[in-house]
Design an enzyme around this catalytic site. Structure first.
Site, PDB file in Angstrom:
ATOM      1  N   GLU A  23      16.271 -11.867  65.179  1.00 55.26           N
ATOM      2  CA  GLU A  23      15.063 -10.820  64.702  1.00 55.26           C
ATOM      3  C   GLU A  23      15.117 -10.929  63.105  1.00 55.26           C
ATOM      4  O   GLU A  23      16.294 -10.584  62.788  1.00 55.26           O
ATOM      5  CB  GLU A  23      14.883  -9.464  65.441  1.00 55.26           C
ATOM      6  CG  GLU A  23      14.842  -9.470  66.845  1.00 55.26           C
ATOM      7  CD  GLU A  23      13.414 -10.007  67.429  1.00 55.26           C
ATOM      8  OE1 GLU A  23      12.496 -10.409  66.498  1.00 55.26           O
ATOM      9  OE2 GLU A  23      13.305 -10.509  68.360  1.00 55.26           O
ATOM     10  N   GLY A  24      14.140 -10.927  62.477  1.00 55.25           N
ATOM     11  CA  GLY A  24      14.187 -10.705  61.167  1.00 55.25           C
ATOM     12  C   GLY A  24      14.292 -11.967  60.185  1.00 55.25           C
ATOM     13  O   GLY A  24      14.652 -11.811  58.860  1.00 55.25           O
ATOM     14  N   CYS A  25      14.282 -13.055  60.801  1.00 58.03           N
ATOM     15  CA  CYS A  25      14.817 -14.345  60.058  1.00 58.03           C
ATOM     16  C   CYS A  25      13.196 -14.942  59.741  1.00 58.03           C
ATOM     17  O   CYS A  25      12.404 -15.293  60.755  1.00 58.03           O
ATOM     18  CB  CYS A  25      15.699 -15.200  60.846  1.00 58.03           C
ATOM     19  SG  CYS A  25      17.519 -14.795  60.642  1.00 58.03           S
ATOM     20  N   VAL A  26      13.477 -15.739  58.751  1.00 57.39           N
ATOM     21  CA  VAL A  26      12.182 -16.537  58.358  1.00 57.39           C
ATOM     22  C   VAL A  26      12.071 -17.476  59.209  1.00 57.39           C
ATOM     23  O   VAL A  26      11.134 -17.926  59.701  1.00 57.39           O
ATOM     24  CB  VAL A  26      12.386 -17.211  56.738  1.00 57.39           C
ATOM     25  CG1 VAL A  26      11.331 -18.067  56.414  1.00 57.39           C
ATOM     26  CG2 VAL A  26      12.376 -15.813  55.962  1.00 57.39           C
ATOM     27  N   SER A  27      13.430 -18.214  59.471  1.00 55.38           N
ATOM     28  CA  SER A  27      13.222 -19.350  60.484  1.00 55.38           C
ATOM     29  C   SER A  27      13.778 -19.031  61.905  1.00 55.38           C
ATOM     30  O   SER A  27      13.960 -17.778  62.053  1.00 55.38           O
ATOM     31  CB  SER A  27      14.327 -20.574  60.055  1.00 55.38           C
ATOM     32  OG  SER A  27      14.005 -20.894  58.799  1.00 55.38           O
TER      33      SER A  27
END
Length: 285
Positions: free
Chosen positions: A50-54
């Site tokens: 969770e919380g990743c751009v990719s």
């Protein structure tokens, strides 16, 4: 740095030997291109960071000696490189060693200038997920049920898996949103909602903590699956110092806290980041 796994130390030294930010970036890309792809069957919601751009997925499993191994993948070569650093640096090490790793080691890599704040945050989220999976696998192994190949194992009380639960590796937040602390019996619940207040009072009653900090970080997870259908108080950071942890392993301390908060976990509490220490451990620092 001496306390880090040997392979992770080697990776850090390699990046420290490269002075130019562009060269560090290229080295990171190299790691990403050489990371073995993750089988599609493991690209599940439970394995997603969770919380990743990719999009990033992490799988974990134990060998017969209870060493943890990781596999990962991403739809971005750069993010895949970050995942590869952790996969290569942490795989094959004892679970307790992985759980002791502080996210501060990321500073030693010297990649901050080459990465956006969101990429740096995603990197820390990868570490959190990998530690959480290692913890769940160890708990399951201690129960005598064996280890699972997908890294998705419920905790000791058989409730649903708790996301982003880590051992003594919480990333400090500077926002101060929804934070409450008490020390030596001092009571302060300002900034916490009803669930946060219940969590705090329950831990105070059952563990008589010398220090207790409860932080509501649900605002960081807007739109997350755990937020829907709840009162919005779904993600918390907890730091607690108590004599009740004396003689208990880190895993057993977490089991104790999960057990005390079982009702909350069944009614919308989705994630806990826990730091549980004894007074002697705090005084030794």
């Amino acid at each position: 740095m001496e306390q880090l796994p040997p392979k992770l130390q080697e990776i850090i030294k390699l990046f420290q030997s490269v002075e130019e930010p562009k060269a560090k970036y290229e080295q990171l890309m190299f790691y990403g291109k050489n990371l073995n792809p993750l089988d599609t069957q493991f690209k599940t919601r439970e394995n997603k960071v969770e919380g990743c751009v990719s999009q990033v997925w992490v799988r974990a499993y134990l060998d017969q000696d209870k060493n943890v191994f990781y596999q990962a993948d991403s739809d971005s070569v750069l993010t895949k490189g970050l995942a590869a650093l952790l996969v290569n640096g942490l795989s094959g090490r004892p679970v307790q060693e992985v759980l002791r790793i502080s996210p501060d080691f990321a500073v030693l890599l010297g990649l901050q200038q080459s990465l956006t704040p969101s990429r740096n945050n995603g990197f820390l989220n990868m570490l959190k997920l990998m530690q959480r999976k290692a913890l769940e696998l160890l708990i399951e192994a201690e129960k005598g049920d064996g280890s699972s190949g997908n890294g998705q194992i419920a905790n000791d009380n058989s409730e649903k898996p708790v996301e982003n639960s880590t051992l003594d590796s919480k990333v400090d937040e500077d926002s101060g949103v929804g934070f409450s602390s008490s020390k030596n019996g001092e009571d302060s619940s300002s900034g916490l909602g009803s669930r946060g207040t219940r969590i705090k009072k329950k831990l105070e009653k059952e563990l008589s903590p010398i220090e207790l900090e409860v932080e509501d970080v649900s605002y960081q997870h807007a739109g997350h699956a755990g937020v829907r259908g709840s009162d919005g108080e779904t993600h918390f950071n907890v730091r607690i110092v108590s004599k009740e942890f004396e003689g208990k392993s880190l895993v057993k301390r977490h089991r104790l806290i999960y057990g005390l908060l079982d009702e909350e976990l069944q009614t919308g509490l989705h994630a806990l980041s826990i730091v549980a220490k004894t007074p002697s451990e705090v005084e030794a620092k």
